[in-house]
Design an enzyme around this catalytic site. Structure first.
Site, mmCIF file in Angstrom:
data_model
loop_
_atom_site.group_PDB
_atom_site.id
_atom_site.type_symbol
_atom_site.label_atom_id
_atom_site.label_comp_id
_atom_site.label_asym_id
_atom_site.label_seq_id
_atom_site.Cartn_x
_atom_site.Cartn_y
_atom_site.Cartn_z
ATOM 1 N N LYS A 121 24.039 26.959 42.679
ATOM 2 C CA LYS A 121 24.289 26.180 43.900
ATOM 3 C C LYS A 121 25.603 25.420 43.803
ATOM 4 O O LYS A 121 26.311 25.253 44.783
ATOM 5 C CB LYS A 121 23.136 25.202 44.171
ATOM 6 C CG LYS A 121 21.871 25.894 44.606
ATOM 7 C CD LYS A 121 20.800 24.883 44.964
ATOM 8 C CE LYS A 121 19.491 25.542 45.326
ATOM 9 N NZ LYS A 121 18.372 24.594 45.405
ATOM 10 N N LYS A 205 16.626 37.699 45.387
ATOM 11 C CA LYS A 205 15.323 37.192 45.844
ATOM 12 C C LYS A 205 15.369 36.866 47.342
ATOM 13 O O LYS A 205 16.430 36.529 47.882
ATOM 14 C CB LYS A 205 14.883 35.981 45.013
ATOM 15 C CG LYS A 205 15.609 34.722 45.313
ATOM 16 C CD LYS A 205 14.941 33.510 44.647
ATOM 17 C CE LYS A 205 15.707 32.285 45.115
ATOM 18 N NZ LYS A 205 15.274 31.020 44.688
ATOM 19 N N LYS A 208 15.628 31.408 51.842
ATOM 20 C CA LYS A 208 15.850 30.715 53.118
ATOM 21 C C LYS A 208 17.329 30.722 53.465
ATOM 22 O O LYS A 208 17.701 30.629 54.625
ATOM 23 C CB LYS A 208 15.439 29.242 52.998
ATOM 24 C CG LYS A 208 13.973 28.982 52.783
ATOM 25 C CD LYS A 208 13.768 27.489 52.462
ATOM 26 C CE LYS A 208 12.371 27.199 51.937
ATOM 27 N NZ LYS A 208 12.260 25.939 51.217
HETATM 28 P P1 TYM Z 1 11.544 25.876 47.350
HETATM 29 O O1 TYM Z 1 11.349 25.018 48.546
HETATM 30 O O2 TYM Z 1 12.858 26.537 47.155
HETATM 31 O O3 TYM Z 1 10.470 27.010 47.320
HETATM 32 C C1 TYM Z 1 9.089 26.702 47.476
HETATM 33 C C2 TYM Z 1 8.262 27.626 46.595
HETATM 34 O O4 TYM Z 1 8.472 28.997 46.972
HETATM 35 C C3 TYM Z 1 8.775 29.765 45.822
HETATM 36 N N1 TYM Z 1 9.677 30.861 46.201
HETATM 37 C C4 TYM Z 1 9.427 32.151 45.959
HETATM 38 N N2 TYM Z 1 8.394 32.778 45.365
HETATM 39 C C5 TYM Z 1 8.432 34.131 45.298
HETATM 40 N N3 TYM Z 1 9.457 34.878 45.791
HETATM 41 C C6 TYM Z 1 10.523 34.288 46.388
HETATM 42 N N4 TYM Z 1 11.511 35.029 46.881
HETATM 43 C C7 TYM Z 1 10.534 32.873 46.498
HETATM 44 N N5 TYM Z 1 11.408 31.974 47.027
HETATM 45 C C8 TYM Z 1 10.867 30.753 46.830
HETATM 46 C C9 TYM Z 1 9.445 28.782 44.863
HETATM 47 O O5 TYM Z 1 9.370 29.234 43.523
HETATM 48 C C10 TYM Z 1 8.630 27.530 45.096
HETATM 49 O O6 TYM Z 1 7.434 27.565 44.335
HETATM 50 N N6 TYM Z 1 12.292 23.030 43.367
HETATM 51 C C11 TYM Z 1 11.239 23.504 44.244
HETATM 52 C C12 TYM Z 1 10.529 22.388 44.972
HETATM 53 C C13 TYM Z 1 9.916 21.336 44.102
HETATM 54 C C14 TYM Z 1 8.795 21.490 43.253
HETATM 55 C C15 TYM Z 1 8.569 20.192 42.695
HETATM 56 C C16 TYM Z 1 7.997 22.558 42.903
HETATM 57 C C17 TYM Z 1 10.310 20.037 44.034
HETATM 58 N N7 TYM Z 1 9.494 19.374 43.178
HETATM 59 C C18 TYM Z 1 7.532 19.978 41.790
HETATM 60 C C19 TYM Z 1 6.961 22.320 42.009
HETATM 61 C C20 TYM Z 1 6.742 21.049 41.449
HETATM 62 C C21 TYM Z 1 11.900 24.389 45.264
HETATM 63 O O7 TYM Z 1 13.068 24.434 45.414
HETATM 64 O O8 TYM Z 1 11.106 25.055 46.044
#
Ligand code: TYM
Length: 345
Positions: A121, A205, A208
């Site tokens: 990023k 992957k 969004k």
């Molecule tokens: P975020 O918002 O990017 O994504 C939310 C969840 O979706 C999963 N994910 C995927 N899983 C499978 N295939 C994909 N292509 C794919 N894209 C996204 C992500 O792995 C995630 O589980 N850092 C985290 C948010 C966060 C968090 C936390 C998670 C903040 N604090 C504490 C767990 C515990 C994030 O960016 O998620």
């Protein structure tokens, strides 16, 4: 591995989703669906809309409230229950920020600089990105550990961040001579939906932030849009569907479609190929579209219903914030005492 330095508290799940852009099938299969499965398995869980993470990069202020509600609506529509689980917004519980600062003083610079998501990023421009982007995974550790959560359902892309959370927990316990105070949270990643790839490039992957909307299935897409995107999904020139799993080797786009089919229908890749192996994509893609629509349409509809009643979402989120606040406060009281703050109380 339970010795006297291990955490002995109850099992608890925590996970978070950022309110940035549309939720897609990867978020659903990698995260939301797992949350619901864990809830139905009787796990105590907290599910958080992580707005403090969303502000680490440039964003549209006026869109944030609606995007925050949209994630909450998706959680509810997927089947999370405000009675069985705690559903809330990160910025409404101060423990996240307080513990994140404390962890900033525990984590080492070298640890955060190694994070591949920061490198991706931040790109070439790491001098110019916010300090918050570097500290992003430290806040993530605080999210989890403010509740002493032991298990964290996430997609594969969060593996390294979870490793950092474990290191922070373990270093805190050692540095402050508080053996077993924080658990070392375990990532729950396994499963067919852990890494859903772009429909346009099987090596990237589903995301969004991909500029092409055709690369992903959004949770708010209607049936026709889903069918059209699957029809247009990239395959390859290597012929029909392979007859077995070995034949998926070197065919990332096909492998991705097979794993989406499997994750949505509760089948293994073998089972999917038993049915479709040797057939053309003209047979497989419409069947995949049917499975996707059958699974997602009720969720999309429920999401729209929730979005039409923002007052109800706000009420549920406020109640969730109270529950989360009550769960985090006893942990934070102990943390303040451990650190020597005079007002630990
Ligand atoms: P975020 O918002 O990017 O994504 C939310 C969840 O979706 C999963 N994910 C995927 N899983 C499978 N295939 C994909 N292509 C794919 N894209 C996204 C992500 O792995 C995630 O589980 N850092 C985290 C948010 C966060 C968090 C936390 C998670 C903040 N604090 C504490 C767990 C515990 C994030 O960016 O998620």
């Amino acid at each position: 591995m339970t010795d006297k330095t291990s955490y002995r508290g109850p099992a608890r799940v925590f996970s978070g989703i950022q309110p940035t852009g549309n939720l897609h099938l990867g978020n659903y299969l990698g995260a939301l669906k797992k949350f619901v499965d864990l809830q139905e398995g009787g796990w105590d869980g907290l599910y958080c809309v992580v707005d403090l993470h969303a502000i680490t990069q440039p964003y549209e202020v006026s869109d944030l409230p609606e995007q925050t509600r949209q994630i909450a609506a998706a959680m509810l529509a997927s089947g999370l229950s405000p009675e069985k689980s705690t559903i809330f917004v990160q910025s409404s519980v101060p423990a996240h920020v307080e513990l994140a600062w404390i962890f900033n003083c525990v984590a080492r610079m070298g640890w955060v600089e190694k994070m591949t998501q920061f490198k991706d990023k931040g790109g070439e421009n790491s001098e110019r990105v916010s300090l918050g982007l570097l500290a992003y995974p430290v806040l993530q550790a605080a999210d989890i550990l403010a509740y002493r959560a032991t298990h964290v359902p996430v997609g594969e892309d969060q593996k390294q961040h979870l490793e950092l959370s474990r290191n922070i927990a373990s270093r805190f316990n050692q540095q402050f001579d508080a053996p077993g105070f924080f658990p070392e949270p375990e990532a729950l990643i396994k499963g067919p939906g852990a890494r859903i790839m772009s429909l346009k490039d099987g090596t990237k992957k589903m995301s969004k932030s991909d500029p092409s909307d055709l690369s992903r299935i959004n949770l708010i897409d209607d049936a026709d849009t889903i069918a059209r995107k699957i029809k247009k999904a990239k395959t390859d020139l290597l012929g029909d569907m392979p007859v077995d799993v070995a034949g998926l080797e070197g065919r990332p786009e096909v492998e991705n479609l097979v794993s989406i089919f499997g994750a949505l229908s509760g089948q293994t890749a073998e089972q999917v190929l038993d049915e479709f192996g040797g057939k053309g994509f003209g047979a497989f893609k419409p069947a995949l579209a049917d499975v996707a629509v059958a699974h997602l349409a009720p969720i999309t509809e429920a999401m729209r219903r929730y979005m039409a009643d923002p007052g109800e979402i706000d009420r549920l989120l406020a109640a969730g914030a109270n529950k989360a606040q009550a769960a985090s406060e006893p942990v934070m009281k102990e943390v303040r005492k451990i650190l020597g703050f005079w007002h630990a109380g």
